[in-house]
Design a protein around this motif. Structure first.
Motif, mmCIF file in Angstrom:
data_model
loop_
_atom_site.group_PDB
_atom_site.id
_atom_site.type_symbol
_atom_site.label_atom_id
_atom_site.label_comp_id
_atom_site.label_asym_id
_atom_site.label_seq_id
_atom_site.Cartn_x
_atom_site.Cartn_y
_atom_site.Cartn_z
ATOM 1 N N HIS A 23 0.794 -1.262 0.141
ATOM 2 C CA HIS A 23 -0.015 -0.050 -0.078
ATOM 3 C C HIS A 23 0.883 1.167 -0.069
ATOM 4 O O HIS A 23 0.381 2.318 0.596
ATOM 5 C CB HIS A 23 -1.097 -0.097 1.105
ATOM 6 C CG HIS A 23 -1.889 -0.882 1.207
ATOM 7 N ND1 HIS A 23 -2.946 -1.159 0.256
ATOM 8 C CD2 HIS A 23 -2.135 -2.134 1.766
ATOM 9 C CE1 HIS A 23 -3.712 -2.080 0.462
ATOM 10 N NE2 HIS A 23 -3.080 -3.070 1.328
ATOM 11 N N HIS A 151 -5.178 -9.915 3.508
ATOM 12 C CA HIS A 151 -6.540 -10.409 3.513
ATOM 13 C C HIS A 151 -7.131 -10.691 4.901
ATOM 14 O O HIS A 151 -7.524 -11.903 4.954
ATOM 15 C CB HIS A 151 -6.882 -11.547 2.426
ATOM 16 C CG HIS A 151 -6.374 -11.064 1.167
ATOM 17 N ND1 HIS A 151 -6.851 -10.138 0.311
ATOM 18 C CD2 HIS A 151 -5.417 -11.496 0.481
ATOM 19 C CE1 HIS A 151 -6.167 -9.791 -0.894
ATOM 20 N NE2 HIS A 151 -5.176 -10.937 -0.914
ATOM 21 N N ASP A 153 -9.084 -11.224 8.356
ATOM 22 C CA ASP A 153 -10.900 -11.259 8.496
ATOM 23 C C ASP A 153 -11.240 -10.054 9.536
ATOM 24 O O ASP A 153 -12.205 -9.638 9.707
ATOM 25 C CB ASP A 153 -11.097 -12.565 9.323
ATOM 26 C CG ASP A 153 -10.784 -13.528 7.999
ATOM 27 O OD1 ASP A 153 -11.419 -13.482 7.080
ATOM 28 O OD2 ASP A 153 -10.361 -14.762 8.607
ATOM 29 N N THR A 155 -9.398 -6.827 12.392
ATOM 30 C CA THR A 155 -7.959 -6.382 13.016
ATOM 31 C C THR A 155 -8.259 -5.907 14.270
ATOM 32 O O THR A 155 -9.527 -5.042 14.403
ATOM 33 C CB THR A 155 -7.260 -5.422 11.992
ATOM 34 O OG1 THR A 155 -6.855 -5.779 10.815
ATOM 35 C CG2 THR A 155 -6.252 -4.706 12.673
ATOM 36 N N TYR A 174 -4.700 1.077 8.611
ATOM 37 C CA TYR A 174 -5.409 -0.247 8.219
ATOM 38 C C TYR A 174 -6.509 0.111 7.160
ATOM 39 O O TYR A 174 -7.187 -0.844 6.876
ATOM 40 C CB TYR A 174 -5.941 -0.996 9.562
ATOM 41 C CG TYR A 174 -4.832 -1.716 10.429
ATOM 42 C CD1 TYR A 174 -4.286 -2.792 9.677
ATOM 43 C CD2 TYR A 174 -4.627 -1.425 11.651
ATOM 44 C CE1 TYR A 174 -3.103 -3.528 10.346
ATOM 45 C CE2 TYR A 174 -3.854 -1.979 12.436
ATOM 46 C CZ TYR A 174 -2.915 -3.144 11.812
ATOM 47 O OH TYR A 174 -2.057 -3.762 12.538
ATOM 48 N N GLN A 175 -6.755 1.221 6.796
ATOM 49 C CA GLN A 175 -7.923 1.740 5.972
ATOM 50 C C GLN A 175 -8.085 0.833 4.764
ATOM 51 O O GLN A 175 -8.944 0.679 4.256
ATOM 52 C CB GLN A 175 -8.023 3.140 5.912
ATOM 53 C CG GLN A 175 -6.927 3.728 5.022
ATOM 54 C CD GLN A 175 -7.071 5.401 4.884
ATOM 55 O OE1 GLN A 175 -8.321 5.826 5.211
ATOM 56 N NE2 GLN A 175 -6.149 6.029 4.519
ATOM 57 N N HIS A 176 -6.742 0.612 4.172
ATOM 58 C CA HIS A 176 -6.795 -0.078 2.897
ATOM 59 C C HIS A 176 -6.879 -1.579 2.791
ATOM 60 O O HIS A 176 -7.173 -2.302 1.838
ATOM 61 C CB HIS A 176 -5.389 0.293 2.014
ATOM 62 C CG HIS A 176 -5.194 1.626 2.024
ATOM 63 N ND1 HIS A 176 -5.963 2.469 0.986
ATOM 64 C CD2 HIS A 176 -4.277 2.451 2.586
ATOM 65 C CE1 HIS A 176 -5.573 3.514 1.075
ATOM 66 N NE2 HIS A 176 -4.411 3.674 1.875
ATOM 67 N N PHE A 177 -7.233 -2.063 4.139
ATOM 68 C CA PHE A 177 -7.519 -3.716 4.199
ATOM 69 C C PHE A 177 -9.013 -3.666 4.644
ATOM 70 O O PHE A 177 -9.624 -3.159 5.324
ATOM 71 C CB PHE A 177 -6.527 -4.358 5.542
ATOM 72 C CG PHE A 177 -5.072 -3.991 5.171
ATOM 73 C CD1 PHE A 177 -4.464 -4.975 4.491
ATOM 74 C CD2 PHE A 177 -4.636 -2.990 5.771
ATOM 75 C CE1 PHE A 177 -3.085 -4.882 4.368
ATOM 76 C CE2 PHE A 177 -3.055 -2.939 5.467
ATOM 77 C CZ PHE A 177 -2.451 -3.962 4.893
ATOM 78 N N SER A 178 -9.639 -4.558 3.694
ATOM 79 C CA SER A 178 -11.162 -4.801 3.687
ATOM 80 C C SER A 178 -11.299 -5.423 4.931
ATOM 81 O O SER A 178 -11.893 -6.808 4.510
ATOM 82 C CB SER A 178 -11.520 -5.072 2.305
ATOM 83 O OG SER A 178 -11.227 -4.166 1.265
ATOM 84 N N CYS A 179 -11.513 -5.071 6.238
ATOM 85 C CA CYS A 179 -12.065 -6.132 7.054
ATOM 86 C C CYS A 179 -12.508 -5.222 8.402
ATOM 87 O O CYS A 179 -11.948 -4.125 8.310
ATOM 88 C CB CYS A 179 -10.822 -6.801 7.673
ATOM 89 S SG CYS A 179 -9.448 -5.931 8.587
ATOM 90 N N PRO A 180 -13.369 -5.612 9.216
ATOM 91 C CA PRO A 180 -13.578 -4.790 10.302
ATOM 92 C C PRO A 180 -12.437 -4.430 11.226
ATOM 93 O O PRO A 180 -11.399 -5.424 11.461
ATOM 94 C CB PRO A 180 -14.454 -5.908 11.227
ATOM 95 C CG PRO A 180 -14.821 -6.984 10.002
ATOM 96 C CD PRO A 180 -13.978 -7.161 9.157
#
Length: 293
Positions: A23, A151, A153, A155, A174-180
């Motif tokens: 990123h 990837h 699930d 964080t 962490y905003q670029h990682f698609s997870c709660p």
């Protein structure tokens, strides 16, 4: 783009550095082991020795050093050494940034708070004022650590003190990682990581016990039977099953079937320690009745 320092160039540290580099963050590693520095250097990263650490331009430090289990429990020697190195680095040079130090090792609840106080003692500075401290456990498998980091699930982040600045910095990373993204206390995050690992250990152990028992009973194709179990047992197909605070198991099925199983195994001289432990735990916690599923 953030300037990130990763303390520890092992499996976890390398996954962290590689993941954030995807990123477009700038990654530097620090590790006392020359071979570890060589390995990450071959991956295209800058790697330095502890004596050469500078935090003058660093936004976030991820501490991913070893925390093995010793005779007295978790050995925090490497964690304390890394913390002292970072505390000393905090004292050098004029700071125009607010560096945030994020610990990732699996440690007993309260450890991050102790390490935060060590940072303050070494540096003479204050957490939450001059620098931030957080705990964010890793959920990585050794054989797929890089993919797991890219990837996730979920964080989890626990911030020391009522430090919104640290929370925002870590959250934005962490905003670029698609997870709660779950925000809890550091102690809660440390405890949750053990719950995570110990649940996996208990589940593996249960099916290992069942596999051994099947052998004693002459039952074959047990792996196929476990696949059926994965579909038939709500505890397997429903991730929320069993976590509500409803007391020990009850109803018309679970207590009687556990008792019957243990009696049958005793008559056949077959050990069933995982099932016996389940009975013992629930007997100790009371007799509340819940619905059988």
């Amino acid at each position: 783009m953030a300037n990130i320092l990763v303390a520890g160039a092992g499996v976890v540290g390398t996954a962290v550095g590689h993941g954030f580099s995807q990123h477009e963050h700038k990654i530097t590693f620090v590790d006392p082991d020359a071979e570890a520095r060589r390995r990450v250097g071959e991956l295209g990263f800058v790697a330095v020795e502890p004596d050469d650490v500078s935090l003058a331009d660093i936004d976030v430090v991820f501490v991913a050093v070893s925390a093995p289990t010793g005779e007295q429990g978790v050995d925090t020697a490497c964690l304390r050494m890394a913390t002292r190195t970072l505390g000393e680095a905090l004292t050098r040079g004029f700071r125009t940034r607010y560096p945030v130090i994020v610990y990732r090792c699996t440690v007993p609840p309260g450890t991050t708070r102790i390490l935060s106080k060590l940072l303050e003692a070494v540096s003479g500075l204050r957490a939450g004022v001059h620098f931030g401290v957080a705990y964010s456990p890793e959920y990585l498998r050794a054989e797929s650590a890089h993919e797991d980091f890219l990837h996730p699930d979920v964080t989890t982040v626990g911030v020391i003190g009522d430090d919104e600045r640290t929370w925002r910095i870590v959250r934005d990373l962490y905003q670029h990682f698609s997870c709660p993204l779950a925000r809890v206390s550091p102690e809660d995050a440390e405890f949750q990581k053990y719950v995570h690992n110990l649940f996996n250990a208990v589940k593996i152990s249960f099916f290992n016990e069942m596999r051994t028992t099947a052998g004693h009973l002459g039952i074959r194709d047990v792996d196929d039977l476990f696949l059926i179990t994965a579909r038939s047992a709500e505890g397997m197909r429903n991730p929320l099953y069993g976590i509500a605070d409803l007391g020990p198991y009850g109803g018309s099925c679970l207590p009687k079937d556990v008792a019957a199983w243990l009696l049958e195994m005793a008559q056949r001289s077959i050990e069933s320690p995982m099932v016996a432990a389940a009975q013992a735990v629930n007997r100790r916690t009371g007799n509340s009745q819940v619905r059988c599923r």
